[in-house]
Design a protein around this motif. Sequence first.
Motif, PDB file in Angstrom:
ATOM      1  N   ALA A 149      -8.966  -4.824   4.839  1.00  0.00           N
ATOM      2  CA  ALA A 149      -9.241  -6.001   4.011  1.00  0.00           C
ATOM      3  C   ALA A 149      -8.892  -5.717   2.556  1.00  0.00           C
ATOM      4  O   ALA A 149      -8.318  -6.559   1.854  1.00  0.00           O
ATOM      5  CB  ALA A 149     -10.709  -6.395   4.145  1.00  0.00           C
ATOM      6  N   PHE A 150      -9.220  -4.511   2.098  1.00  0.00           N
ATOM      7  CA  PHE A 150      -8.912  -4.103   0.727  1.00  0.00           C
ATOM      8  C   PHE A 150      -7.402  -4.034   0.501  1.00  0.00           C
ATOM      9  O   PHE A 150      -6.879  -4.564  -0.481  1.00  0.00           O
ATOM     10  CB  PHE A 150      -9.555  -2.732   0.466  1.00  0.00           C
ATOM     11  CG  PHE A 150      -9.129  -2.080  -0.816  1.00  0.00           C
ATOM     12  CD1 PHE A 150      -9.604  -2.533  -2.037  1.00  0.00           C
ATOM     13  CD2 PHE A 150      -8.254  -1.003  -0.788  1.00  0.00           C
ATOM     14  CE1 PHE A 150      -9.198  -1.921  -3.227  1.00  0.00           C
ATOM     15  CE2 PHE A 150      -7.855  -0.379  -1.963  1.00  0.00           C
ATOM     16  CZ  PHE A 150      -8.334  -0.845  -3.188  1.00  0.00           C
ATOM     17  N   LEU A 151      -6.691  -3.373   1.426  1.00  0.00           N
ATOM     18  CA  LEU A 151      -5.235  -3.231   1.284  1.00  0.00           C
ATOM     19  C   LEU A 151      -4.541  -4.584   1.365  1.00  0.00           C
ATOM     20  O   LEU A 151      -3.546  -4.818   0.666  1.00  0.00           O
ATOM     21  CB  LEU A 151      -4.703  -2.283   2.357  1.00  0.00           C
ATOM     22  CG  LEU A 151      -5.159  -0.820   2.252  1.00  0.00           C
ATOM     23  CD1 LEU A 151      -4.648  -0.015   3.448  1.00  0.00           C
ATOM     24  CD2 LEU A 151      -4.678  -0.201   0.954  1.00  0.00           C
ATOM     25  N   ALA A 152      -5.048  -5.466   2.212  1.00  0.00           N
ATOM     26  CA  ALA A 152      -4.459  -6.805   2.328  1.00  0.00           C
ATOM     27  C   ALA A 152      -4.578  -7.559   1.004  1.00  0.00           C
ATOM     28  O   ALA A 152      -3.632  -8.222   0.559  1.00  0.00           O
ATOM     29  CB  ALA A 152      -5.140  -7.580   3.446  1.00  0.00           C
ATOM     30  N   LYS A 153      -5.735  -7.453   0.360  1.00  0.00           N
ATOM     31  CA  LYS A 153      -5.924  -8.134  -0.926  1.00  0.00           C
ATOM     32  C   LYS A 153      -5.009  -7.566  -2.000  1.00  0.00           C
ATOM     33  O   LYS A 153      -4.575  -8.281  -2.918  1.00  0.00           O
ATOM     34  CB  LYS A 153      -7.389  -8.004  -1.369  1.00  0.00           C
ATOM     35  CG  LYS A 153      -8.359  -8.827  -0.552  1.00  0.00           C
ATOM     36  CD  LYS A 153      -9.790  -8.633  -1.033  1.00  0.00           C
ATOM     37  CE  LYS A 153     -10.768  -9.449  -0.190  1.00  0.00           C
ATOM     38  NZ  LYS A 153     -12.183  -9.211  -0.625  1.00  0.00           N
ATOM     39  N   LYS A 154      -4.700  -6.289  -1.888  1.00  0.00           N
ATOM     40  CA  LYS A 154      -3.816  -5.626  -2.853  1.00  0.00           C
ATOM     41  C   LYS A 154      -2.331  -5.857  -2.550  1.00  0.00           C
ATOM     42  O   LYS A 154      -1.465  -5.358  -3.271  1.00  0.00           O
ATOM     43  CB  LYS A 154      -4.085  -4.121  -2.847  1.00  0.00           C
ATOM     44  CG  LYS A 154      -5.458  -3.716  -3.362  1.00  0.00           C
ATOM     45  CD  LYS A 154      -5.589  -3.954  -4.855  1.00  0.00           C
ATOM     46  CE  LYS A 154      -6.908  -3.452  -5.396  1.00  0.00           C
ATOM     47  NZ  LYS A 154      -7.021  -3.627  -6.857  1.00  0.00           N
ATOM     48  N   LYS A 155      -2.045  -6.622  -1.483  1.00  0.00           N
ATOM     49  CA  LYS A 155      -0.655  -6.869  -1.067  1.00  0.00           C
ATOM     50  C   LYS A 155       0.079  -5.556  -0.760  1.00  0.00           C
ATOM     51  O   LYS A 155       1.297  -5.446  -0.941  1.00  0.00           O
ATOM     52  CB  LYS A 155       0.103  -7.666  -2.128  1.00  0.00           C
ATOM     53  CG  LYS A 155      -0.559  -8.978  -2.517  1.00  0.00           C
ATOM     54  CD  LYS A 155      -0.670  -9.925  -1.345  1.00  0.00           C
ATOM     55  CE  LYS A 155      -1.302 -11.255  -1.721  1.00  0.00           C
ATOM     56  NZ  LYS A 155      -1.479 -12.157  -0.562  1.00  0.00           N
ATOM     57  N   TYR A 156      -0.669  -4.610  -0.292  1.00  0.00           N
ATOM     58  CA  TYR A 156      -0.163  -3.256  -0.062  1.00  0.00           C
ATOM     59  C   TYR A 156       0.968  -3.206   0.974  1.00  0.00           C
ATOM     60  O   TYR A 156       1.920  -2.436   0.840  1.00  0.00           O
ATOM     61  CB  TYR A 156      -1.337  -2.394   0.396  1.00  0.00           C
ATOM     62  CG  TYR A 156      -1.008  -0.989   0.842  1.00  0.00           C
ATOM     63  CD1 TYR A 156      -0.993   0.061  -0.075  1.00  0.00           C
ATOM     64  CD2 TYR A 156      -0.764  -0.693   2.190  1.00  0.00           C
ATOM     65  CE1 TYR A 156      -0.727   1.354   0.337  1.00  0.00           C
ATOM     66  CE2 TYR A 156      -0.495   0.593   2.604  1.00  0.00           C
ATOM     67  CZ  TYR A 156      -0.475   1.620   1.669  1.00  0.00           C
ATOM     68  OH  TYR A 156      -0.204   2.899   2.081  1.00  0.00           O
ATOM     69  N   PHE A 157       0.847  -4.010   2.010  1.00  0.00           N
ATOM     70  CA  PHE A 157       1.797  -3.930   3.118  1.00  0.00           C
ATOM     71  C   PHE A 157       3.049  -4.787   2.926  1.00  0.00           C
ATOM     72  O   PHE A 157       3.976  -4.699   3.738  1.00  0.00           O
ATOM     73  CB  PHE A 157       1.114  -4.356   4.425  1.00  0.00           C
ATOM     74  CG  PHE A 157       0.010  -3.435   4.864  1.00  0.00           C
ATOM     75  CD1 PHE A 157       0.292  -2.206   5.444  1.00  0.00           C
ATOM     76  CD2 PHE A 157      -1.322  -3.798   4.702  1.00  0.00           C
ATOM     77  CE1 PHE A 157      -0.730  -1.357   5.859  1.00  0.00           C
ATOM     78  CE2 PHE A 157      -2.352  -2.959   5.112  1.00  0.00           C
ATOM     79  CZ  PHE A 157      -2.050  -1.732   5.682  1.00  0.00           C
ATOM     80  N   GLU A 158       3.090  -5.605   1.896  1.00  0.00           N
ATOM     81  CA  GLU A 158       4.220  -6.520   1.708  1.00  0.00           C
ATOM     82  C   GLU A 158       5.536  -5.753   1.598  1.00  0.00           C
ATOM     83  O   GLU A 158       5.680  -4.843   0.780  1.00  0.00           O
ATOM     84  CB  GLU A 158       4.011  -7.372   0.463  1.00  0.00           C
ATOM     85  CG  GLU A 158       2.990  -8.479   0.657  1.00  0.00           C
ATOM     86  CD  GLU A 158       2.980  -9.458  -0.506  1.00  0.00           C
ATOM     87  OE1 GLU A 158       3.824  -9.323  -1.414  1.00  0.00           O
ATOM     88  OE2 GLU A 158       2.121 -10.354  -0.504  1.00  0.00           O
ATOM     89  N   GLY A 159       6.484  -6.117   2.441  1.00  0.00           N
ATOM     90  CA  GLY A 159       7.803  -5.488   2.416  1.00  0.00           C
ATOM     91  C   GLY A 159       7.893  -4.175   3.167  1.00  0.00           C
ATOM     92  O   GLY A 159       8.967  -3.575   3.229  1.00  0.00           O
ATOM     93  N   SER A 160       6.788  -3.720   3.762  1.00  0.00           N
ATOM     94  CA  SER A 160       6.829  -2.455   4.513  1.00  0.00           C
ATOM     95  C   SER A 160       7.440  -2.682   5.894  1.00  0.00           C
ATOM     96  O   SER A 160       7.356  -3.771   6.456  1.00  0.00           O
ATOM     97  CB  SER A 160       5.430  -1.857   4.641  1.00  0.00           C
ATOM     98  OG  SER A 160       4.589  -2.675   5.433  1.00  0.00           O
TER      99      SER A 160
END
Length: 285
Positions: A149-160
């Motif tokens: 949930a934390f990583l999703a809010k940080k847009k961490y996975f975008e473009g991976s």
Amino acid sequence: MSGKERQKQLAREHYERQMQRRVEREARAKRNAIIGSTVAGVVVVAGVIAATTLFGGSDTTAATTDPAPSDNASPAASEAAGAQPKAFDPASGTCGYVADAGGGPAKEVGLPPEKVDLTPKTMTLKTNQGDIVIEVSAEKTPCTVNSFAFLAKKKYFEGSKCHRLGSDQFPMLQCGDPLAKADGKSQTDGQGGPGYRFVNENLEGAKYTRGVVAMANSGPDTNGSQFFIVFGDAPLSPDYTPFGTVTKGLEILDKVNKAGVITPGPDGTGAPKETVEIKDVTMSS
């Protein structure tokens, strides 16, 4: 014992032997990374080998022959770092996340909040191939779901990009390295993480059957951001936190699996020919 049961037993024994060899390879690779440290070129090569020995991403190096799902942070290095992650405390509703000082390259986003939100029920991976919807279990894996949930809010996975596709013997797609190229050439795929780690959860009786989503790791309590989705039945020991089940989108994995890998490693796994790029990750109640 039936023939089918005997086959399963042999598969488990084979996997256990592979795990033991993997530990031995890691120790040798770590020693090799230290030897000759005065020669810059040797240090770089040895460091890459040490980092990828634990099953890194596309595993283009000959050192990796074990298909077990793992990221490349060294458990020995993590333990030497001092602070250890803490399991969920029901009384305070908190989890303890710690910096992974001994890990690989990181896309730093800080640490998740210790106070856990138990409301998320669904995680949706929006990919270039379509949506993969996962029912998550915050009750059984609170630290894991809280981290996502934390990583999703940080847009961490975008473009991976999902960097490793398994074989028929190990049917899984591994994702979550934000730095992976997934081009069949990179020797660093599978090394990336969020710069922190957390505990294993929900391991008792864990099975890795079709649709299960679980954390990749490099040893106990070394979870970061890499995870794998099983599209068959994987003969794994219960060492990888299963935190969800795919409810929509398994046909995407079947399509990707059918296309095969770009450059198969010794174990038949590698970067998928059919690219799976994560555009966004959302969590919902």
